[in-house]
Every structure is written in structure tokens, then in C-alpha cells.
Design an enzyme around this catalytic site. Sequence first.
Site, PDB file in Angstrom:
ATOM      1  N   SER A 138       0.831  -1.197   0.000  1.00 21.40           N
ATOM      2  CA  SER A 138       0.000   0.000   0.000  1.00 21.40           C
ATOM      3  C   SER A 138       0.863   1.243   0.000  1.00 21.40           C
ATOM      4  O   SER A 138       1.977   1.241   0.545  1.00 21.40           O
ATOM      5  CB  SER A 138      -0.904   0.021   1.230  1.00 21.40           C
ATOM      6  OG  SER A 138      -1.591   1.252   1.338  1.00 21.40           O
ATOM      7  N   TYR A 152      -2.560  -0.070  10.035  1.00 22.24           N
ATOM      8  CA  TYR A 152      -2.544  -0.465   8.630  1.00 22.24           C
ATOM      9  C   TYR A 152      -1.212  -0.111   7.975  1.00 22.24           C
ATOM     10  O   TYR A 152      -0.602  -0.940   7.291  1.00 22.24           O
ATOM     11  CB  TYR A 152      -3.695   0.228   7.899  1.00 22.24           C
ATOM     12  CG  TYR A 152      -3.858  -0.200   6.459  1.00 22.24           C
ATOM     13  CD1 TYR A 152      -4.372  -1.453   6.138  1.00 22.24           C
ATOM     14  CD2 TYR A 152      -3.500   0.649   5.416  1.00 22.24           C
ATOM     15  CE1 TYR A 152      -4.519  -1.849   4.825  1.00 22.24           C
ATOM     16  CE2 TYR A 152      -3.647   0.259   4.092  1.00 22.24           C
ATOM     17  CZ  TYR A 152      -4.160  -0.991   3.806  1.00 22.24           C
ATOM     18  OH  TYR A 152      -4.301  -1.371   2.491  1.00 22.24           O
TER      19      TYR A 152
END
Length: 296
Positions: A138, A152
Site C-alpha cells: 500500500s 494499517y
Amino acid sequence: MLTSSISKGTSTGFGRRLVRSALQRGDCVIATVRSLEADLDDEPLPEEFEKNLRRIQLDVTEGEECLKAKVDEAAAIWGRIDVLVNNAGQGLVGLSEEGGSSLYRRTFNVNVFGLIDMTTVTLPWIRESQGCIVNVGSRSAWKTELVGVGPYSASKAAVHAFTETLATELAQFNVRVLLVAPGAFRTEGIHSRPFFQDRPIAAYDNVRETTAQRFASITGTQKGDPVRAMELVVDIVRGEGTAEHKPWPSHLILGDDAIADVKAKSSKLMATLEKWEGAGRAVSFDSSSPKSKSAS
């Protein structure tokens, strides 16, 4: 192609688009989902695709022994596995002090340890076929300064580091590894999950409310097209289309926002390095830094 997915499985998100794209190219696909009752796609697949598709129930948190048995079962279907796509992930968002290590552990259990388990149990088949591994990271591994994305971002940074080391270790077997780092895409992903508010701390009330509202407003506004993104990934894996006659990329940064974030992080690090390089070099035993003078 073995597609590993969790949470909403290959029935949603990048996984759903990836499966359809691979089938359209003629690949044999084993789509793994947490529940076989989940629909693979909103649109029925053409009949000619069905013969190349198998679905297996799999949760990447089941542990190595269980996952190995299911991967071996998957390999027996067509006798080989050429590609592993680690698309599994969950986007738990919340403030670090309020979520504590438990929120981080929940995130790492899926995003990191589940990915590592799937990789290690599948690698004997990948080494045999001299295939490739695609790990979905990501842009959040670079865009870490956003409030609420700590668990995250940290998990995806770990995925990035693991993938880069893995690529070096597997090069001797002619196994290729690709790290895909997407920005904000219009999928059923991180922004569909509620902001963690189970252990509120009064001092964070304002920032928590503001951040939770910001995350809730993102869904549907992302500029990234997940179909185009997965078409590009399949191009690279197959060496065709956009990727034809191009060298294998170690990293694939997807989306205007992700590209901007990587450049911004790199520039920030270089600026800090230039200011502190001298001091950083002066800590070696053989450095020629001046000795401190005693007070007179």
C-alpha cells in the site's frame, strides 16, 4: 494463478477484479475465499470461464499446517501453481493509544503473518514452476503521517520489507517477486470499516471524531480504477500488453496519489539526510570528529 484473499475474499476488492482479468486471459484460477457462500462477482462469469475457475475456502489466519494442506489441494487441481497473489488484507483504522497493541496485532495477524504463511507454504510449488509471487502492499507504507492509519501503515511497511527480502532470496531460483503498492482505489476496502472507538480516551475526542468523519466520507470518491489496476498486474505477470518488452519491475506504484506520496517521502528523507549526513557519519570509531573540550 492462486489468488489468496481474506475478509471479503475474492468476491470483492482487487481480488474480484484480478480473478476476472486472469480468466479473460485464459489463465486457470483458484480463487480462495473465507466463505464459499460469497458471490465471486456481481456479474455472472461467461460459461467458457467457469471451466478454468475453482474456489477453495481459506482463511489466511488458519496457520501453516492447515494452509499447506489447502494449498497442496489447490495444486493438485491442475498439477502446478505458477503464480501466488497475496491480496489478503484488512484495514483496521484507529488511534494508536486507544487501539493499543491489540489493534496492531489483529491487523498484523492478517496483513503480515497470514501473508507470510501463505507464501512459505506455496513456495515449494512456485520454486518448482519458476513462477512469481505478487504481494499487495500500500502507499500507506510511505504515507504514514495520517492520523488513524498506524496499524494499517505499519503492517503494509512490514509487507514491503518482507517482499524486498524475499525477492533477493528467491532470485537464485528464477522466481520473480512483485510488490504492488496501490493508492486510493474505489474498492470495498479500508474505508468501509468503522473507525476503532471501543476504548475512547477523552483527550482524543476531537481528533477521533474528525478523523472518523474523514474516513467515512472517502468511500466512492477514490480516483483509482481497480479494474485497470488489476489489468496492469496481469499484464506484468504475463509479460504482455503494457508490460511487453519491459523489464520486470520490483515495485509497482499504482495511482497518482501513491506516486506523489512516494516522491514526497523520498524528498523528505533526502532533505533530512543532507542536513544530518555529517553528524551521522561522525559516529564511527575511525571518524575524525573533534574531541570535546573540558570546561576551564
